[in-house]
Write a protein that holds these residues in place. Sequence first.
Motif, mmCIF file in Angstrom:
data_model
loop_
_atom_site.group_PDB
_atom_site.id
_atom_site.type_symbol
_atom_site.label_atom_id
_atom_site.label_comp_id
_atom_site.label_asym_id
_atom_site.label_seq_id
_atom_site.Cartn_x
_atom_site.Cartn_y
_atom_site.Cartn_z
ATOM 1 N N ILE A 5 0.839 -1.205 0.000
ATOM 2 C CA ILE A 5 0.000 0.000 0.000
ATOM 3 C C ILE A 5 0.871 1.250 0.000
ATOM 4 O O ILE A 5 0.622 2.195 -0.760
ATOM 5 C CB ILE A 5 -0.969 -0.024 1.202
ATOM 6 C CG1 ILE A 5 -2.034 -1.110 0.999
ATOM 7 C CG2 ILE A 5 -1.623 1.340 1.397
ATOM 8 C CD1 ILE A 5 -2.881 -1.393 2.242
ATOM 9 N N LEU A 6 1.894 1.268 0.841
ATOM 10 C CA LEU A 6 2.779 2.433 0.904
ATOM 11 C C LEU A 6 3.470 2.700 -0.428
ATOM 12 O O LEU A 6 3.609 3.858 -0.838
ATOM 13 C CB LEU A 6 3.819 2.254 2.011
ATOM 14 C CG LEU A 6 3.339 2.450 3.429
ATOM 15 C CD1 LEU A 6 4.442 2.105 4.427
ATOM 16 C CD2 LEU A 6 2.852 3.877 3.639
ATOM 17 N N SER A 7 3.897 1.646 -1.092
ATOM 18 C CA SER A 7 4.547 1.812 -2.394
ATOM 19 C C SER A 7 3.626 2.515 -3.381
ATOM 20 O O SER A 7 4.040 3.436 -4.091
ATOM 21 C CB SER A 7 4.966 0.459 -2.954
ATOM 22 O OG SER A 7 5.468 0.587 -4.262
ATOM 23 N N GLY A 8 2.365 2.098 -3.402
ATOM 24 C CA GLY A 8 1.408 2.715 -4.312
ATOM 25 C C GLY A 8 1.057 4.139 -3.921
ATOM 26 O O GLY A 8 1.055 5.051 -4.754
ATOM 27 N N VAL A 9 0.785 4.347 -2.644
ATOM 28 C CA VAL A 9 0.367 5.670 -2.172
ATOM 29 C C VAL A 9 1.489 6.684 -2.318
ATOM 30 O O VAL A 9 1.277 7.799 -2.812
ATOM 31 C CB VAL A 9 -0.118 5.590 -0.699
ATOM 32 C CG1 VAL A 9 -0.307 6.970 -0.104
ATOM 33 C CG2 VAL A 9 -1.413 4.799 -0.622
ATOM 34 N N LEU A 10 2.691 6.331 -1.890
ATOM 35 C CA LEU A 10 3.811 7.271 -1.932
ATOM 36 C C LEU A 10 4.261 7.596 -3.350
ATOM 37 O O LEU A 10 4.885 8.637 -3.574
ATOM 38 C CB LEU A 10 4.984 6.741 -1.101
ATOM 39 C CG LEU A 10 4.725 6.621 0.399
ATOM 40 C CD1 LEU A 10 5.925 5.999 1.110
ATOM 41 C CD2 LEU A 10 4.374 7.972 1.001
ATOM 42 N N SER A 11 3.959 6.722 -4.300
ATOM 43 C CA SER A 11 4.348 6.988 -5.684
ATOM 44 C C SER A 11 3.242 7.691 -6.470
ATOM 45 O O SER A 11 3.427 8.006 -7.642
ATOM 46 C CB SER A 11 4.736 5.690 -6.381
ATOM 47 O OG SER A 11 3.635 4.824 -6.452
ATOM 48 N N GLY A 12 2.114 7.934 -5.834
ATOM 49 C CA GLY A 12 1.023 8.640 -6.507
ATOM 50 C C GLY A 12 0.287 7.792 -7.515
ATOM 51 O O GLY A 12 -0.261 8.313 -8.489
ATOM 52 N N SER A 13 0.253 6.484 -7.304
ATOM 53 C CA SER A 13 -0.424 5.618 -8.263
ATOM 54 C C SER A 13 -1.930 5.823 -8.194
ATOM 55 O O SER A 13 -2.465 6.213 -7.163
ATOM 56 C CB SER A 13 -0.083 4.152 -7.990
ATOM 57 O OG SER A 13 -0.645 3.730 -6.775
ATOM 58 N N GLY A 14 -2.558 5.587 -9.302
ATOM 59 C CA GLY A 14 -4.009 5.684 -9.346
ATOM 60 C C GLY A 14 -4.505 6.210 -10.669
ATOM 61 O O GLY A 14 -3.792 6.889 -11.401
ATOM 62 N N ALA A 15 -5.729 5.882 -10.967
ATOM 63 C CA ALA A 15 -6.332 6.259 -12.244
ATOM 64 C C ALA A 15 -6.563 7.761 -12.356
ATOM 65 O O ALA A 15 -6.698 8.286 -13.463
ATOM 66 C CB ALA A 15 -7.652 5.518 -12.431
ATOM 67 N N ASP A 16 -6.602 8.462 -11.229
ATOM 68 C CA ASP A 16 -6.878 9.900 -11.245
ATOM 69 C C ASP A 16 -5.662 10.736 -11.633
ATOM 70 O O ASP A 16 -5.806 11.887 -12.012
ATOM 71 C CB ASP A 16 -7.347 10.359 -9.860
ATOM 72 C CG ASP A 16 -8.545 9.588 -9.369
ATOM 73 O OD1 ASP A 16 -9.076 8.769 -10.126
ATOM 74 O OD2 ASP A 16 -8.945 9.810 -8.214
ATOM 75 N N GLU A 17 -4.482 10.177 -11.511
ATOM 76 C CA GLU A 17 -3.262 10.922 -11.794
ATOM 77 C C GLU A 17 -3.266 11.352 -13.259
ATOM 78 O O GLU A 17 -3.550 10.557 -14.153
ATOM 79 C CB GLU A 17 -2.060 10.026 -11.467
ATOM 80 C CG GLU A 17 -0.765 10.758 -11.275
ATOM 81 C CD GLU A 17 0.080 10.769 -12.526
ATOM 82 O OE1 GLU A 17 0.835 11.729 -12.707
ATOM 83 O OE2 GLU A 17 -0.035 9.832 -13.316
ATOM 84 N N ALA A 18 -2.955 12.620 -13.538
ATOM 85 C CA ALA A 18 -3.100 13.206 -14.877
ATOM 86 C C ALA A 18 -2.280 12.470 -15.933
ATOM 87 O O ALA A 18 -2.784 12.173 -17.029
ATOM 88 C CB ALA A 18 -2.727 14.680 -14.851
#
Length: 184
Positions: free
Chosen positions: A30-43
């Motif tokens: 979870i930390l790896s994803g959150v801290l790297s700004g992962s997600g479909a919303d990222e421009a």
Amino acid sequence: MNFLASTWQLRAGVIRWALVCAPVVLILGILSGVLSGSGADEAWFAALRKPIGYPPPAAFGLVWSVLYILMGLALAVVLSAAGARGRGLAALVFAVQLAINLAWSPLFFGAHRITGALVDILLLDAAVVLTIVLFARIRPSAAWLLAPYLAWILFATYLNYAILQDNRDLDGVHPSGAVERIEF
């Protein structure tokens, strides 16, 4: 006595290790994803052309949560096999593959390095196969717990490759975030 541990003692060992390993692996993921700004919303990610078969964005969080828990459980099964030959090496290879896994999100989402992420996930494919082989020598059940993980990362390798093929112009590109305003 002619036995090392009762069935209950063996199960208790697995449970104790699982109570540590599963949450730690899940939290690291979870930390790896959150801290790297992962997600479909990222421009930057939203601007990428997605390949055929790309799952709905909500599926990724659910699938990875289940996989990280299974990974933690597999590690717990191996670590609870006190005295098993190759246990230390198997745990070390697991740690290496986990580090490679955790590096993917910062490469892909954080640095926008699609090619770098592809190299990372190809290394991960090999490391997971090696982990499965080593785990199978200790406890076949631990290897089976990693089978869905291997299937998913092979699919993720396809997605990474296809995204690179369709978006070479966005590999390593960081949107400036600048806004152009035109006054009339």
